[in-house]
Write an enzyme that holds these catalytic residues in place. Structure first.
Site, short mmCIF file in Angstrom:
data_model
loop_
_atom_site.label_atom_id
_atom_site.label_comp_id
_atom_site.label_asym_id
_atom_site.label_seq_id
_atom_site.Cartn_x
_atom_site.Cartn_y
_atom_site.Cartn_z
N TYR A 180 -2.32 -1.26 10.32
CA TYR A 180 -2.24 -1.35 8.85
C TYR A 180 -0.90 -0.83 8.35
O TYR A 180 -0.23 -1.46 7.53
CB TYR A 180 -3.41 -0.56 8.24
CG TYR A 180 -3.63 -0.76 6.77
CD1 TYR A 180 -4.37 -1.83 6.29
CD2 TYR A 180 -3.12 0.15 5.84
CE1 TYR A 180 -4.59 -2.00 4.92
CE2 TYR A 180 -3.34 -0.01 4.48
CZ TYR A 180 -4.08 -1.09 4.03
OH TYR A 180 -4.30 -1.24 2.68
N SER B 67 0.86 -1.19 0.00
CA SER B 67 0.00 0.00 0.00
C SER B 67 0.89 1.23 0.00
O SER B 67 2.08 1.14 0.37
CB SER B 67 -0.85 -0.01 1.28
OG SER B 67 -1.50 1.23 1.46
P1 NAD Z 1 -11.45 -6.14 -0.42
O1 NAD Z 1 -12.04 -6.00 0.94
O2 NAD Z 1 -12.26 -5.87 -1.64
O3 NAD Z 1 -10.79 -7.58 -0.60
C1 NAD Z 1 -10.07 -8.21 0.42
C2 NAD Z 1 -10.01 -9.68 0.11
O4 NAD Z 1 -9.27 -10.33 1.17
C3 NAD Z 1 -11.38 -10.36 0.07
O5 NAD Z 1 -11.38 -11.34 -0.94
C4 NAD Z 1 -11.49 -11.01 1.46
O6 NAD Z 1 -12.36 -12.11 1.49
C5 NAD Z 1 -10.04 -11.43 1.66
N1 NAD Z 1 -9.67 -11.70 3.04
C6 NAD Z 1 -9.78 -10.89 4.11
N2 NAD Z 1 -9.33 -11.53 5.22
C7 NAD Z 1 -8.92 -12.76 4.81
C8 NAD Z 1 -8.35 -13.88 5.47
N3 NAD Z 1 -8.09 -13.86 6.78
N4 NAD Z 1 -8.09 -14.99 4.74
C9 NAD Z 1 -8.33 -15.03 3.41
N5 NAD Z 1 -8.87 -13.99 2.73
C10 NAD Z 1 -9.15 -12.87 3.43
O7 NAD Z 1 -10.17 -5.16 -0.38
P2 NAD Z 1 -9.16 -4.64 -1.50
O8 NAD Z 1 -9.21 -3.17 -1.45
O9 NAD Z 1 -9.33 -5.34 -2.79
O10 NAD Z 1 -7.79 -5.05 -0.81
C11 NAD Z 1 -6.88 -5.99 -1.35
C12 NAD Z 1 -5.49 -5.64 -0.87
O11 NAD Z 1 -5.12 -4.37 -1.39
C13 NAD Z 1 -5.35 -5.54 0.65
O12 NAD Z 1 -4.13 -6.11 1.05
C14 NAD Z 1 -5.35 -4.05 0.89
O13 NAD Z 1 -4.68 -3.71 2.07
C15 NAD Z 1 -4.61 -3.57 -0.34
N6 NAD Z 1 -4.82 -2.17 -0.66
C16 NAD Z 1 -6.05 -1.68 -0.93
C17 NAD Z 1 -6.19 -0.33 -1.21
C18 NAD Z 1 -7.51 0.29 -1.53
O14 NAD Z 1 -7.56 1.53 -1.63
N7 NAD Z 1 -8.57 -0.46 -1.71
C19 NAD Z 1 -5.06 0.50 -1.21
C20 NAD Z 1 -3.83 -0.04 -0.95
C21 NAD Z 1 -3.72 -1.38 -0.67
#
Ligand code: NAD
Length: 259
Positions: A154, A141
């Site tokens: 985080y 991130s």
């Molecule tokens: P999201 O909530 O849409 O997806 C998260 C996914 O992780 C889901 O499929 C959920 O079921 C799964 N998950 C959560 N806990 C779990 C566990 N214990 N075991 C297995 N699966 C699990 O979120 P997203 O935004 O797509 O996030 C994906 C990644 O991107 C994360 O690591 C997040 O920190 C990172 N990220 C997101 C953003 C953003 O702005 N959305 C920015 C930077 C980084």
């Protein structure tokens, strides 16, 4: 990617699902993982097979649990003839000041967002090294590079992910295996929508106004990064052109961390 297998954690939603679909479109067999409604997961899996004509399987595992991850990697290796690409993407968020941060939330975020990547790399790297080719992509991130208030767990986990990426990049250097981190800014997924909903409720403003304020605070482009843009970067890291990119943390954040 034809003939290759990719395991993407947290791929039932958001960024992970976009990466899984991009890998499949490029010809890889894919293993999905993550939580969610069983019929929605089955639809996501079946639509990958339908749309791209590759094998797609779903592996249930709580990636915060070491034994679950070991079983998931073994199952992917057996069903898909190895794990050539590992994308550590599963992640969760919780927002509170450090004094008010619940210990169980701290533990869960560290387990899901950081330890999970170590567990999966620990089990998948030996096979990649044996085959002389592998790609590990950790979804960190902008918060792996800079901090924000009220995100102690985080930010700590994502900085840890960037550190883990560097170590694995060094240890695997020259083996045909690379390990890199992608550092997205704001992406409009359920994880961020929850923060927009909180902001809208707190400030008594519309969803659109809350989105505008969220972007204005951090992201100079004033535009969300899209899940497809992240998926294309992950795919590029799997290409031969990216063979010498390793141990890197690549921002894709509309200028967030340039400030
Ligand atoms: P999201 O909530 O849409 O997806 C998260 C996914 O992780 C889901 O499929 C959920 O079921 C799964 N998950 C959560 N806990 C779990 C566990 N214990 N075991 C297995 N699966 C699990 O979120 P997203 O935004 O797509 O996030 C994906 C990644 O991107 C994360 O690591 C997040 O920190 C990172 N990220 C997101 C953003 C953003 O702005 N959305 C920015 C930077 C980084």
């Amino acid at each position: 990617m034809r003939g290759k297998s990719a395991l993407i954690t947290g791929s039932t939603s958001g960024i992970g699902l976009a990466i899984a679909r991009a890998m499949a479109r490029a010809g890889a067999r894919v293993a999905l993982n993550g939580f969610g409604d069983a019929s929605a997961i089955e639809e996501a899996r079946a639509s990958i097979e339908r749309d791209f004509g590759v094998e797609a399987i779903y592996l249930a595992a709580d990636v915060g649990k070491a034994d679950d991850v070991m079983r998931m990697v073994r199952a992917a290796e057996e069903a898909l003839f190895g794990v050539d690409v590992l994308v550590n993407n599963a992640g969760i968020q919780f927002v509170a000041t450090v004094e008010e941060f619940p210990v169980d939330k701290w533990d869960a975020i560290l387990a899901t967002n950081l330890s999970a990547a170590f567990y999966a790399i620990h089990h998948a790297l030996p096979g990649m090294k044996r085959r002389g080719w592998g790609r590990i992509v950790n979804i960190a991130s902008a918060h792996g590079l800079v901090a924000s208030a009220k995100k102690a767990a985080y930010v700590a986990a994502k900085h840890g992910t960037v550190g883990l990426t560097k170590v694995v990049g060094l240890e695997a250097a020259g083996s045909g295996v690379t390990c890199n981190a992608i550092c997205p800014g704001w992406v409009l997924t359920p994880l961020v929508q929850r923060q927009i909903d909180d902001l809208a409720a707190r400030a008594g403003v519309s969803n659109e106004e809350a989105e505008r304020r969220l972007l204005a605070e951090k992201q100079p482009s004033q535009q969300f990064v899209t899940t497809d843009q992240i998926a294309e970067l992950a795919l590029f890291l799997c290409s031969d052109a990216a063979a010498q990119i390793t141990g890197a943390a690549l921002p894709i954040d509309g200028g967030w961390t340039a400030q």
